[in-house]
Design an enzyme around this catalytic site. Structure first.
Site, PDB file in Angstrom:
ATOM      1  N   LEU A 359      31.958   1.381 -57.882  1.00 54.94           N
ATOM      2  CA  LEU A 359      33.381   1.840 -57.917  1.00 54.94           C
ATOM      3  C   LEU A 359      33.701   3.225 -58.399  1.00 54.94           C
ATOM      4  O   LEU A 359      34.341   3.828 -58.022  1.00 54.94           O
ATOM      5  CB  LEU A 359      34.364   0.788 -58.817  1.00 54.94           C
ATOM      6  CG  LEU A 359      34.052  -0.771 -58.232  1.00 54.94           C
ATOM      7  CD1 LEU A 359      35.235  -1.643 -59.006  1.00 54.94           C
ATOM      8  CD2 LEU A 359      34.271  -0.814 -56.752  1.00 54.94           C
ATOM      9  N   ASP A 360      32.696   3.556 -59.677  1.00 57.97           N
ATOM     10  CA  ASP A 360      32.683   4.566 -60.264  1.00 57.97           C
ATOM     11  C   ASP A 360      32.202   5.634 -59.255  1.00 57.97           C
ATOM     12  O   ASP A 360      32.847   6.861 -58.760  1.00 57.97           O
ATOM     13  CB  ASP A 360      32.073   4.753 -61.405  1.00 57.97           C
ATOM     14  CG  ASP A 360      32.794   4.713 -62.546  1.00 57.97           C
ATOM     15  OD1 ASP A 360      33.896   4.848 -62.794  1.00 57.97           O
ATOM     16  OD2 ASP A 360      32.123   4.143 -63.608  1.00 57.97           O
ATOM     17  N   HIS A 361      31.170   5.618 -58.525  1.00 57.87           N
ATOM     18  CA  HIS A 361      30.257   6.445 -57.756  1.00 57.87           C
ATOM     19  C   HIS A 361      30.973   6.695 -56.576  1.00 57.87           C
ATOM     20  O   HIS A 361      31.330   7.845 -56.029  1.00 57.87           O
ATOM     21  CB  HIS A 361      28.830   6.209 -57.515  1.00 57.87           C
ATOM     22  CG  HIS A 361      28.069   6.212 -58.716  1.00 57.87           C
ATOM     23  ND1 HIS A 361      27.457   7.634 -58.809  1.00 57.87           N
ATOM     24  CD2 HIS A 361      27.581   5.558 -59.864  1.00 57.87           C
ATOM     25  CE1 HIS A 361      26.736   7.471 -60.190  1.00 57.87           C
ATOM     26  NE2 HIS A 361      26.662   6.308 -60.662  1.00 57.87           N
TER      27      HIS A 361
END
Length: 465
Positions: A359-361
């Site tokens: 989700l971050d990347h």
């Protein structure tokens, strides 16, 4: 072309015909998960690379075709786990701290995040434990409380914990329902402004962001991934942090590639004046603090857009800048736990996790793509532009807007995935750095960052272009 890529490119308001410029190198065994993580990761990188290629064409001669994009599954998988591969003189980044994990409660599970010292101190304090209490004491205290009670108590104490929910419970919550009604991301023109007069034509070198200045007000991990990508593409990226907020040099070794980093206390007059001078000359501002945290400094998106016509303002958050959780702190692992992803990825009774902080990347590459598209539109017709993204919206897209894709021929004869091909080593003033290459690639584009990360916070607060 897969559904996820089409939807992401559409969310960017881009010409769907350009998608034919994208092709793929597929590999088996990358980012294995129950959810279609590899497909979502591939899509975020594809649209980011295509947006970079489009900007390169527009800021170059403005007449040639958009360069072709090739997305390599191995490069994508390695970059999405870059925090696991980065080393300095052979020393890895330790990653999650001992108190950052899943815990059993009286009625289920919670996920905590305690990598920063102030969050680690808040967890035992919220549970009525002495400072420095270890994992056994925390586990005992949590086992006596409900997950919902822990969530509220730890948040109220300034810490980070969320109850593990299944997808139905998240969808039935007020925040979950609001997220489901939102687009993957928002890119909109919010004001009139003439097109830029500086930097025109400088992208002929192959770096579409050459001559552009990016003010980076982000922290682990999505925001730094976005600005790391803009640095790869030639932008002068300066990250600004408050001196009293701790940061990991190991994290900066991973996400500080191509950037510079400085410390400014915006409560001090001299530092505020230095920051304002940076802001007045910036092309892009990317913020990654929880919504509302920067408002007291006049750095809310609307305030920034009003102050600087022609600016591209991008804001990303964990939960979205709306609803009852809009002002909460959050990280990828917590969003996975709250939204049902941890349950979907779990085995048996125990919750699980995605094979990377996807989700971050993924959000990082989507934000970079949106900034690139805004710069393209600004170059063509001016305007002030705003980008909004959230980890929860990326998570909803992963679970509801992305499909599993079989490999051509079921992957027979394909080369197995081995990350070493997409890792590089280089000497830096801090030691010998190993890092993942960027997966954002197109014909004529940069293959690596122009500079390694330096010491966090050690650079002067000034632009170099």
């Amino acid at each position: 072309m897969n559904r996820a890529t089409v939807a992401a490119w559409a969310a960017l308001g881009a010409d769907q015909g350009l998608l034919e410029r994208v092709s793929y190198d597929r590999l088996p065994g990358v980012l294995p998960a129950r959810l279609p993580v590899a497909e979502a990761a591939r899509a975020t990188v594809a649209v980011c690379a295509l947006a970079a290629a489009e900007l390169a064409a527009v800021r170059g001669t403005g007449q040639g075709p958009v360069p072709r994009v090739r997305v390599d599954d191995g490069a994508v998988a390695t970059a999405f786990r870059s925090d696991r591969f980065v080393t300095m003189d052979g020393r890895p980044w330790e990653g999650f701290a001992p108190l950052s994990r899943f815990w059993r409660t009286a009625d289920g599970w919670v996920r905590t995040h305690a990598n920063y010292p102030h969050h680690a101190a808040a967890l035992p304090a919220a549970l009525g434990l002495p400072a420095g209490a270890g994992a056994d004491a925390v586990a005992g205290a949590l086992a006596e409380r409900s997950a919902a009670e822990v969530e509220e108590a730890v948040y109220g104490a300034g810490g980070l914990a969320v109850a593990v929910r299944d997808p139905a419970a998240w969808a039935a919550s007020e925040q979950g329902a609001l997220v489901a009604g939102r687009p993957l991301l928002t890119l909109e023109r919010v004001g009139a402004a003439p097109g830029p007069s500086r930097g025109t034509g400088e992208a002929r070198t192959g770096a579409p962001c050459a001559g552009l200045r990016v003010l980076d007000l982000t922290r682990v991990l999505a925001g730094p991934v976005a600005t790391r990508t803009l640095a790869l593409l030639g932008a002068d990226v300066l990250r600004v942090d408050a001196p009293d907020l701790p940061e990991s040099q190991e994290a900066h070794n991973d996400t500080g590639l191509g950037k510079r980093s400085t410390l400014l206390d915006l409560r001090r007059g001299v530092d505020r004046r230095a920051f304002d001078a940076l802001l007045d000359a910036a092309d892009v501002v990317v913020t990654g603090y929880r919504p509302g945290a920067l408002d007291r400094f006049g750095l809310a998106p609307d305030a920034l857009a009003g102050r600087r016509p022609g600016l591209v303002v991008a804001r990303l958050s964990a939960w979205g800048a709306y609803g009852p959780w809009g002002g909460r702190r959050g990280f990828d692992s917590l969003v996975q736990a709250a939204t049902g992803i941890a349950v979907l990825e779990g085995g048996g009774e125990r919750p699980g996790a995605l094979p990377a902080q996807a989700l971050d990347h993924g959000t990082g590459y989507l934000v970079a793509a949106a900034v690139l598209r805004a710069l393209t539109e600004r170059h063509r017709g001016g305007g002030t532009w705003r980008v909004e993204a959230a980890l929860t919206q990326t998570g909803h897209w992963l679970t509801h807007g992305t499909d599993r894709e079989p490999l051509p021929g079921d992957g027979a004869g394909a080369t197995p995935y081995e990350p070493e091909r997409w890792l590089r080593e280089r000497d830096t003033p801090l030691g010998r750095l190993r890092h993942a290459l960027s997966p954002v690639s197109y014909e004529g584009g940069p293959a690596d960052w122009s500079r390694p990360p330096g010491r966090w916070g050690a650079d002067a607060p000034r632009w170099t272009v």
